[in-house]
Design a protein around this motif. Structure first.
Motif, PDB file in Angstrom:
ATOM      1  N   ARG A  57      -8.942  11.215  25.101  1.00 52.48           N
ATOM      2  CA  ARG A  57      -8.564  11.175  26.613  1.00 52.48           C
ATOM      3  C   ARG A  57      -7.616  10.169  26.853  1.00 52.48           C
ATOM      4  O   ARG A  57      -7.748   8.953  26.479  1.00 52.48           O
ATOM      5  CB  ARG A  57      -9.854  11.144  27.278  1.00 52.48           C
ATOM      6  N   LEU A  58      -6.564  10.469  27.396  1.00 51.88           N
ATOM      7  CA  LEU A  58      -5.459   9.603  27.894  1.00 51.88           C
ATOM      8  C   LEU A  58      -5.621   9.416  29.483  1.00 51.88           C
ATOM      9  O   LEU A  58      -5.787  10.370  30.024  1.00 51.88           O
ATOM     10  CB  LEU A  58      -4.116   9.787  27.626  1.00 51.88           C
ATOM     11  N   SER A  59      -5.672   8.225  29.976  1.00 48.41           N
ATOM     12  CA  SER A  59      -5.967   8.036  31.383  1.00 48.41           C
ATOM     13  C   SER A  59      -5.079   6.787  31.947  1.00 48.41           C
ATOM     14  O   SER A  59      -4.781   5.823  30.977  1.00 48.41           O
ATOM     15  CB  SER A  59      -7.272   7.649  31.937  1.00 48.41           C
ATOM     16  N   VAL A  60      -4.612   6.692  33.089  1.00 53.32           N
ATOM     17  CA  VAL A  60      -3.995   5.659  33.796  1.00 53.32           C
ATOM     18  C   VAL A  60      -4.796   5.259  35.084  1.00 53.32           C
ATOM     19  O   VAL A  60      -5.460   5.878  35.534  1.00 53.32           O
ATOM     20  CB  VAL A  60      -2.589   6.194  34.163  1.00 53.32           C
ATOM     21  N   VAL A  61      -4.581   3.956  35.215  1.00 49.62           N
ATOM     22  CA  VAL A  61      -5.316   3.218  36.329  1.00 49.62           C
ATOM     23  C   VAL A  61      -3.893   2.854  37.250  1.00 49.62           C
ATOM     24  O   VAL A  61      -3.298   2.170  36.792  1.00 49.62           O
ATOM     25  CB  VAL A  61      -6.166   2.203  36.146  1.00 49.62           C
ATOM     26  N   SER A  62      -4.107   2.966  38.676  1.00 49.20           N
ATOM     27  CA  SER A  62      -3.136   2.648  39.552  1.00 49.20           C
ATOM     28  C   SER A  62      -3.413   1.043  39.942  1.00 49.20           C
ATOM     29  O   SER A  62      -4.434   0.322  39.546  1.00 49.20           O
ATOM     30  CB  SER A  62      -3.058   3.381  40.555  1.00 49.20           C
ATOM     31  N   ARG A  63      -2.281   0.522  40.615  1.00 44.52           N
ATOM     32  CA  ARG A  63      -2.691  -0.748  41.194  1.00 44.52           C
ATOM     33  C   ARG A  63      -3.858  -0.788  42.113  1.00 44.52           C
ATOM     34  O   ARG A  63      -4.398  -2.040  42.138  1.00 44.52           O
ATOM     35  CB  ARG A  63      -1.381  -1.224  41.919  1.00 44.52           C
ATOM     36  N   GLY A  65      -6.615   0.443  41.643  1.00 43.54           N
ATOM     37  CA  GLY A  65      -7.802   1.038  40.867  1.00 43.54           C
ATOM     38  C   GLY A  65      -8.226   2.263  40.657  1.00 43.54           C
ATOM     39  O   GLY A  65      -9.454   2.542  40.060  1.00 43.54           O
ATOM     40  N   LYS A  66      -7.469   3.264  40.966  1.00 44.73           N
ATOM     41  CA  LYS A  66      -7.889   4.681  41.105  1.00 44.73           C
ATOM     42  C   LYS A  66      -7.342   5.177  39.433  1.00 44.73           C
ATOM     43  O   LYS A  66      -6.096   4.786  39.267  1.00 44.73           O
ATOM     44  CB  LYS A  66      -7.002   5.609  41.847  1.00 44.73           C
TER      45      LYS A  66
END
Length: 222
Positions: A57-63, A65-66
């Motif tokens: 799974r590839l995921s990103v987190v916004s500034r 925190g989402k």
């Protein structure tokens, strides 16, 4: 003629796993358990990874925190290739969804392989183009389709719908939270649609989640 065509088709296939196993220059292969982080967003980007088996799974987190899940990769996938473009840090977090076998190819080794082995270079470029096309399709899906259709499409993709003429069972550890993150909706909405699909006979729960090809009717229905 048909036999010759089959021979030509087999000749253009490329066994990247076997090829990478023969590469020198620090390439290592590691077995990971499920729910293990391979690398994190912001970590130094120094290698390309090849997934021999399992799911990532590839995921990103916004500034703020989402978190958003941007992809689930199956065996035969490359990831982390942004290091080849000069990107110094990883733009996403890679986490194992199931037990995985991963080959880590240092940036310099991968760059040399792409220069010295045209067949591998062609295979790698073809893979990247196919994956970029998938990303474009995902974007169109997000912009124009309802969350119900997006979920149906995602389940069919996870079940390899259209490949080998049949669907496969989806790994049960792909949680509803993960599915919700991938299609841009809430877990409650995913739960609602999953129950609806089950009542309609499109999916089944029996230890694992089984997807039937009839689920495509959700996508085709206006």
């Amino acid at each position: 003629m048909a036999r010759k065509a089959q021979t030509r088709e087999k000749s253009v296939r490329f066994d990247s796993g076997s090829f990478l196993a023969r590469l020198h220059g620090g390439t290592t292969t590691t077995r990971y358990d499920a729910n293990r982080k391979v690398f994190g967003q912001g970590d130094p980007s120094r290698a390309v990874f090849f997934l021999s088996s399992g799911r990532i799974r590839l995921s990103v987190v916004s500034r703020e925190g989402k978190e958003a899940v941007i992809a689930i990769l199956n065996g035969g996938s490359f990831f982390g290739e942004s290091c080849l473009t000069g990107q110094s840090v990883c733009a996403a977090t890679a986490t194992t969804v199931t037990p995985c076998t991963l080959s880590r190819i240092p940036k310099t080794t991968m760059a040399r392989a792409l220069r010295e082995y045209p067949k591998f270079s062609g295979y790698f470029v073809s893979y990247l183009l196919s994956r970029n096309l998938r990303i474009e399709e995902d974007l169109v899906d997000q912009l124009f389709n309802s969350s119900e259709k997006r979920l149906a499409r995602l389940l069919l993709l996870l079940a390899h719908f259209g490949k080998k003429g049949r669907t496969e069972k989806v790994v049960p550890r792909v949680s509803q939270e993960t599915l919700a993150g991938m299609i841009g909706t809430t877990r409650a909405r995913v739960s609602h649609f999953m129950n609806k699909f089950r009542k309609l006979g499109f999916i089944e729960y029996d230890g694992e989640l089984s997807i039937h090809s009839s689920l495509v009717n959700v996508i085709l229905h206006d």
